[in-house]
Scaffold this motif. Sequence first.
Motif, short mmCIF file in Angstrom:
data_model
loop_
_atom_site.label_atom_id
_atom_site.label_comp_id
_atom_site.label_asym_id
_atom_site.label_seq_id
_atom_site.Cartn_x
_atom_site.Cartn_y
_atom_site.Cartn_z
N ASN A 96 0.84 -1.19 0.00
CA ASN A 96 0.00 0.00 0.00
C ASN A 96 0.88 1.25 0.00
O ASN A 96 1.03 1.92 1.01
N ARG A 97 1.45 1.53 -1.16
CA ARG A 97 2.35 2.69 -1.27
C ARG A 97 1.90 3.56 -2.44
O ARG A 97 2.19 3.26 -3.59
N GLY A 98 1.18 4.59 -2.15
CA GLY A 98 0.69 5.49 -3.19
C GLY A 98 -0.83 5.45 -3.28
O GLY A 98 -1.47 4.47 -2.90
N THR A 99 -1.41 6.52 -3.82
CA THR A 99 -2.86 6.65 -3.91
C THR A 99 -3.48 5.64 -4.87
O THR A 99 -4.68 5.38 -4.83
N HIS A 100 -2.66 5.06 -5.73
CA HIS A 100 -3.15 4.09 -6.71
C HIS A 100 -3.34 2.70 -6.12
O HIS A 100 -3.97 1.84 -6.74
N SER A 101 -2.79 2.45 -4.96
CA SER A 101 -2.65 1.09 -4.44
C SER A 101 -3.95 0.30 -4.32
O SER A 101 -4.01 -0.87 -4.69
N GLY A 103 0.44 -5.21 2.00
CA GLY A 103 1.44 -4.76 2.97
C GLY A 103 1.38 -3.25 3.18
O GLY A 103 0.61 -2.54 2.54
N THR A 104 2.22 -2.77 4.09
CA THR A 104 2.31 -1.34 4.44
C THR A 104 0.96 -0.81 4.94
O THR A 104 0.47 0.23 4.51
N ILE A 105 0.37 -1.57 5.86
CA ILE A 105 -0.90 -1.17 6.48
C ILE A 105 -0.63 -0.61 7.88
O ILE A 105 -0.06 -1.29 8.72
N PHE A 106 -1.06 0.63 8.09
CA PHE A 106 -0.82 1.30 9.36
C PHE A 106 -2.09 1.58 10.17
O PHE A 106 -2.01 1.95 11.34
#
Length: 220
Positions: free
Chosen positions: A48-53, A75-78
Amino acid sequence: MKMNQQVILDSMSGTGMIPVFNHANVEIATGVLDAAYAAGIKVFEFTNRGTHSLEVFSALKLHSEKYQDLFLGIGTIFSVEEAKNFLYAGADFIVSPALVPEVALYCTMKGVLWIPGCATVTEVFQAKTLGAKLIKAFPGNLLGPDFIKAVKSIMPDVKLMPTGGVEPTAANLTSWFNSGVFCVGMGSQLFDKKEIENKEFDVLTKKIKEALETIQEIRK
């Protein structure tokens, strides 16, 4: 059932390696997923990196449905909100770069496999206490195999997956697996930007297949 946590863990252990990838172009993302599956990958992490993800992940999930034995995670979930959005889009598991208790509790409530990122013994212990079945050692390039050995010496039952700094070479993979990792996550070291942009997916399939074969050799 695809959401069975133990089935996903068994698939992760079976191949020993989870590709970690993000791209804004749906065609390229699906091409990479196809190439990885052709090489033998059964578990794939989109980040999940960027608005497109979310949009790209949703398309990737629909595309992946033709592979009945493939698990696609995010991934990259906060945050819980991010977890909700991607679970609604069909994510099979959730990965975080950090230990986020709210995400842990939400995923546990939903019965979803969540993999928190930890960089200290305290964080690993907290993640284990919260019920983590697999823990991401991140950033792997800073922690190194000695961190894995140290954690396993006092918590031998904990399952660890280093991400960051893992390379598709015999020497690097040997050092990680000899330290006691459950599996490894591999991103930038696996995906050559030029090859990806040129859509040289056959080259990627060959590279991933060789890495998987190396892992199997090390484990013998």
